[in-house]
Design a protein around this motif. Sequence first.
Motif, PDB file in Angstrom:
ATOM      1  N   LEU A 190      37.219  39.360  40.308  1.00  0.00           N
ATOM      2  CA  LEU A 190      36.357  40.148  41.192  1.00  0.00           C
ATOM      3  C   LEU A 190      35.040  40.495  40.500  1.00  0.00           C
ATOM      4  CD1 LEU A 190      35.937  41.612  43.866  1.00  0.00           C
ATOM      5  CD2 LEU A 190      37.099  43.608  42.883  1.00  0.00           C
ATOM      6  N   ASN A 191      35.119  40.844  39.236  1.00  0.00           N
ATOM      7  CA  ASN A 191      33.894  41.130  38.482  1.00  0.00           C
ATOM      8  C   ASN A 191      33.000  39.896  38.396  1.00  0.00           C
ATOM      9  OD1 ASN A 191      34.160  43.892  37.838  1.00  0.00           O
ATOM     10  ND2 ASN A 191      35.650  43.404  36.235  1.00  0.00           N
ATOM     11  N   ILE A 193      32.857  37.498  40.618  1.00  0.00           N
ATOM     12  CA  ILE A 193      32.254  37.320  41.946  1.00  0.00           C
ATOM     13  C   ILE A 193      31.049  38.246  42.107  1.00  0.00           C
ATOM     14  CG2 ILE A 193      32.630  37.650  44.429  1.00  0.00           C
ATOM     15  CD1 ILE A 193      35.554  36.822  43.976  1.00  0.00           C
ATOM     16  N   ARG A 194      31.175  39.459  41.640  1.00  0.00           N
ATOM     17  CA  ARG A 194      30.113  40.458  41.818  1.00  0.00           C
ATOM     18  C   ARG A 194      28.897  40.187  40.933  1.00  0.00           C
ATOM     19  NH1 ARG A 194      31.133  45.278  40.152  1.00  0.00           N
ATOM     20  NH2 ARG A 194      29.736  46.322  41.622  1.00  0.00           N
ATOM     21  N   HIS A 198      24.727  34.711  44.218  1.00  0.00           N
ATOM     22  CA  HIS A 198      25.138  33.959  45.400  1.00  0.00           C
ATOM     23  C   HIS A 198      23.931  33.807  46.329  1.00  0.00           C
ATOM     24  CE1 HIS A 198      29.440  34.260  44.442  1.00  0.00           C
ATOM     25  NE2 HIS A 198      29.163  35.495  44.039  1.00  0.00           N
ATOM     26  N   GLU A 204      29.665  34.725  49.684  1.00  0.00           N
ATOM     27  CA  GLU A 204      30.132  35.808  48.814  1.00  0.00           C
ATOM     28  C   GLU A 204      31.152  36.684  49.542  1.00  0.00           C
ATOM     29  OE1 GLU A 204      28.386  39.520  46.121  1.00  0.00           O
ATOM     30  OE2 GLU A 204      27.036  38.286  47.338  1.00  0.00           O
ATOM     31  N   SER A 205      30.882  36.966  50.808  1.00  0.00           N
ATOM     32  CA  SER A 205      31.812  37.778  51.600  1.00  0.00           C
ATOM     33  C   SER A 205      33.159  37.085  51.744  1.00  0.00           C
ATOM     34  CB  SER A 205      31.218  38.061  52.981  1.00  0.00           C
ATOM     35  OG  SER A 205      30.048  38.853  52.872  1.00  0.00           O
ATOM     36  N   ILE A 208      35.066  37.458  48.499  1.00  0.00           N
ATOM     37  CA  ILE A 208      35.612  38.812  48.354  1.00  0.00           C
ATOM     38  C   ILE A 208      36.813  39.000  49.279  1.00  0.00           C
ATOM     39  CG2 ILE A 208      35.137  41.259  48.720  1.00  0.00           C
ATOM     40  CD1 ILE A 208      32.255  40.711  47.847  1.00  0.00           C
ATOM     41  N   GLU A 209      36.726  38.445  50.477  1.00  0.00           N
ATOM     42  CA  GLU A 209      37.842  38.552  51.420  1.00  0.00           C
ATOM     43  C   GLU A 209      39.069  37.806  50.898  1.00  0.00           C
ATOM     44  OE1 GLU A 209      38.902  37.161  55.981  1.00  0.00           O
ATOM     45  OE2 GLU A 209      36.825  37.664  55.475  1.00  0.00           O
ATOM     46  N   TRP A 211      39.700  37.260  47.779  1.00  0.00           N
ATOM     47  CA  TRP A 211      40.214  38.058  46.656  1.00  0.00           C
ATOM     48  C   TRP A 211      41.066  39.215  47.175  1.00  0.00           C
ATOM     49  CZ3 TRP A 211      40.237  43.096  45.281  1.00  0.00           C
ATOM     50  CH2 TRP A 211      40.635  43.396  43.976  1.00  0.00           C
ATOM     51  N   TRP A 212      40.593  39.871  48.222  1.00  0.00           N
ATOM     52  CA  TRP A 212      41.311  41.006  48.806  1.00  0.00           C
ATOM     53  C   TRP A 212      42.716  40.586  49.265  1.00  0.00           C
ATOM     54  CZ3 TRP A 212      43.068  42.014  53.839  1.00  0.00           C
ATOM     55  CH2 TRP A 212      43.428  43.353  54.107  1.00  0.00           C
ATOM     56  N   TRP A 215      44.881  40.160  46.216  1.00  0.00           N
ATOM     57  CA  TRP A 215      45.263  41.463  45.659  1.00  0.00           C
ATOM     58  C   TRP A 215      46.393  42.097  46.478  1.00  0.00           C
ATOM     59  CZ3 TRP A 215      44.324  44.019  41.257  1.00  0.00           C
ATOM     60  CH2 TRP A 215      44.650  45.379  41.200  1.00  0.00           C
TER      61      TRP A 215
END
Length: 293
Positions: A190-191, A193-194, A198, A204-205, A208-209, A211-212, A215
């Motif tokens: 996650l870090n 990605i941030r 991008h 990018e969204s 993150i999705e 990754w969510w 998790w």
Amino acid sequence: MPDRATSSDGADMTISILIQFVRRAFLIGAITLLAACSQKAETLKLSVTQFGSATEQAFDHYDAAYSTQFAPFPKSDTAKRSAFVSNITDFTGTITPANIDTLLDPDAVKIDPSVARQWQDTLKGLRSQYQQFVAIFDNIEAGSAFGASALTESGPILEKLRTQLATISDEFARTPPQFLTRRSTLIAELNLIRTKDHNNPEAESLLIEAWWQQWNSLIAAERAMQTDTLRAFVTASALGSRLQGQIDNYAKLDAGSLITAVEDGIKLSSQIGKLSPAELVTQGTGLLETATN
């Protein structure tokens, strides 16, 4: 005189027959009693076996929960091979016995061998205590002085084991282990990605999705591990409590009552299997209060 002799002989024969009858009746009664005692002892062993099997399962889960804390995400053989080839290609140093494991699997957490050995020794010691308790009943013979003595001594031993189970359950319920290595891996991703530039916000969204979702899957697996382990300990503790009652009241119970106790143990295990995670935590943290009752 002959008549008296005949009368005396008849009386002696009657007494002899009566003595034989009494002896046979006593023998039959003794055999019946021993058979009943043997049936009681064998039936009690079933409850002991239930408890022993439950504790073995609990410690199997306990070991898996501890070990999985430091386990990386599982990889396919293809992924492992590709990662190794990439690592070797990028590595500019000298390959040694000290770094080969890291090159083979850089994500794996290397646990100090002495720490790992200490854990295995602790777990082995715990298992041994319950195995020795179960073994007491392997040698109990109906009506023997040794059997009666062993049965009497087993009660206090079981009390200590139940307290131990309750302590482990309480600690596990309050501070359950987590998948530490896998959590760290996802947090690092996650870090990344941030911090990565991008050009496409939508991409990018999506990352993150994704990754969510990973998790959430990890947390679900983690909770399942915690629930399964706690359920195993609550089951073992509950069966231990019932066994305590059977041992303490053994002289008052008949074989039928002990058979019913075995059946009740099966039903109890099934009922615990249906408890929610929250209910298991409540029971797990309350076992210490009832461990010696």
